[in-house]
Design an enzyme around this catalytic site. Structure first.
Site, PDB file in Angstrom:
ATOM      1  N   SER A 148      55.659  96.622 -26.672  1.00 47.56           N
ATOM      2  CA  SER A 148      55.476  95.261 -26.177  1.00 47.56           C
ATOM      3  C   SER A 148      54.712  94.366 -27.148  1.00 47.56           C
ATOM      4  O   SER A 148      54.724  93.146 -26.995  1.00 47.56           O
ATOM      5  CB  SER A 148      54.742  95.285 -24.830  1.00 47.56           C
ATOM      6  OG  SER A 148      53.411  95.747 -24.996  1.00 47.56           O
ATOM      7  N   LYS A 169      47.560  93.147 -24.770  1.00 49.32           N
ATOM      8  CA  LYS A 169      48.363  91.929 -24.933  1.00 49.32           C
ATOM      9  C   LYS A 169      47.562  90.924 -25.749  1.00 49.32           C
ATOM     10  O   LYS A 169      46.403  91.141 -26.086  1.00 49.32           O
ATOM     11  CB  LYS A 169      48.708  91.308 -23.569  1.00 49.32           C
ATOM     12  CG  LYS A 169      49.398  92.235 -22.571  1.00 49.32           C
ATOM     13  CD  LYS A 169      50.801  92.582 -22.968  1.00 49.32           C
ATOM     14  CE  LYS A 169      51.461  93.501 -21.937  1.00 49.32           C
ATOM     15  NZ  LYS A 169      52.773  94.014 -22.385  1.00 49.32           N
TER      16      LYS A 169
END
Length: 299
Positions: free
Chosen positions: A83, A153
């Site tokens: 990701s 993230k």
């Protein structure tokens, strides 16, 4: 008289003290006796025993330091997914700064952050069962814990920011378009899941993965209890270094786009409004006090 025979007067006098040291030989250079040799061997054995006695203490101190470093300074985390490509690859090990949050610092725009699952983001994800060695290494911080459900993230917006992204367009923070060179090649800014505009609540952040079309980030959790935002108290710390593998060693700086002029305009304009109102309200009070003082002086 036989040749070479000596009388009793020619014998050396009897001496009762220690023998003299031969000329040219000092006491320090004289050869050691058997007793001295055995004493030196005993000293070596004592030193070896002392070392083995101290070794557990040294190991204990090293483990304690590692545990303190893990708890308060740095902790290693493994990247389990794609990701955050291409910034981070699957299998990378990153070091996370855990010290700064202890001084009240909150995540800033552009930082790569590790945070605990804020509410079901990893629901259904398999959790591998670690062995005893992995449990021990994760306990002292030399290996990430397989039991912790943590995510990594990039923080895009922080409390007070307005964030949005329309299909085909860039991500905007406080009206400023972000230039995002860190986004994985071939990915769009948000075409798979446009969002906003909306304001980030205080004490929360909006996060997105660099591999936008392969990241279940804030955009995909806008229906949960936090509406996709990550509470600041869930943030473990900022990832600062890719430490492993060695050929990928690199730092993780904040991209320049988050320092562009005007991106902080919304945050700085809000305190100015109460200040302006305060000044406006103070002017009549000052004028009234001046008139009152002038009247008293005249009287």
């Amino acid at each position: 008289m036989a040749v070479g025979a000596r009388s009793g007067h020619d014998d050396p006098e009897e001496r009762h003290g220690p023998p003299e040291t031969p000329p040219g030989v000092t006491e320090d250079s004289a050869p050691a006796t058997d007793g001295d040799s055995s004493e030196g061997g005993g000293t070596d054995r004592k030193q070896q025993k002392s070392f083995w006695k101290e070794l557990p203490l040294l190991i204990g101190i090293a483990l304690l330091l590692a545990l303190l470093i893990k708890t308060f300074l740095l902790q290693a985390f493994s990247i389990p997914s794609e990701s955050m490509m291409n910034t981070l690859q699957r299998g990378d090990r990153v070091l996370v700064d855990k010290l700064t949050p202890w001084f009240g610092s909150e995540p800033e725009r552009g930082e790569v952050v590790v945070f605990h699952d804020p509410g079901g983001w990893l629901e259904g994800e398999p959790t591998p069962e670690p062995n005893a060695v992995q449990r021990f290494l994760s306990f002292i911080g030399l290996m990430p814990s397989a039991e912790d459900k943590d995510l990594i993230k990039r923080a895009i917006a922080v409390g007070g920011d307005t964030v949005e992204c329309k299909k085909g367009g860039p991500v905007k923070v406080n009206g400023k378009a972000l230039d995002e060179p860190y986004v994985s090649p071939g990915s769009t800014a948000c075409d798979d899941m446009p969002f906003g505009p909306f304001k980030v609540p205080d004490g929360k952040i909006w996060v997105m993965g660099d591999n936008r079309q392969n990241s279940q980030d804030s955009r995909y959790h806008m229906e949960d209890v936090n509406r996709g935002f990550v509470p600041v108290d869930k943030v473990v710390g900022r990832a600062v270094v890719v430490a492993w593998p060695l050929d990928r060693w690199s730092t993780l700086p904040v991209p320049d786009t988050f320092d562009q002029p005007g991106i902080n305009a919304a945050a700085t304009a809000l305190p100015a409004v109460p200040a302006a109102l305060g000044v406006a309200g103070a002017v009549p009070v000052v004028l009234w006090r001046r008139r009152l003082t002038a009247g008293r002086t005249a009287g």
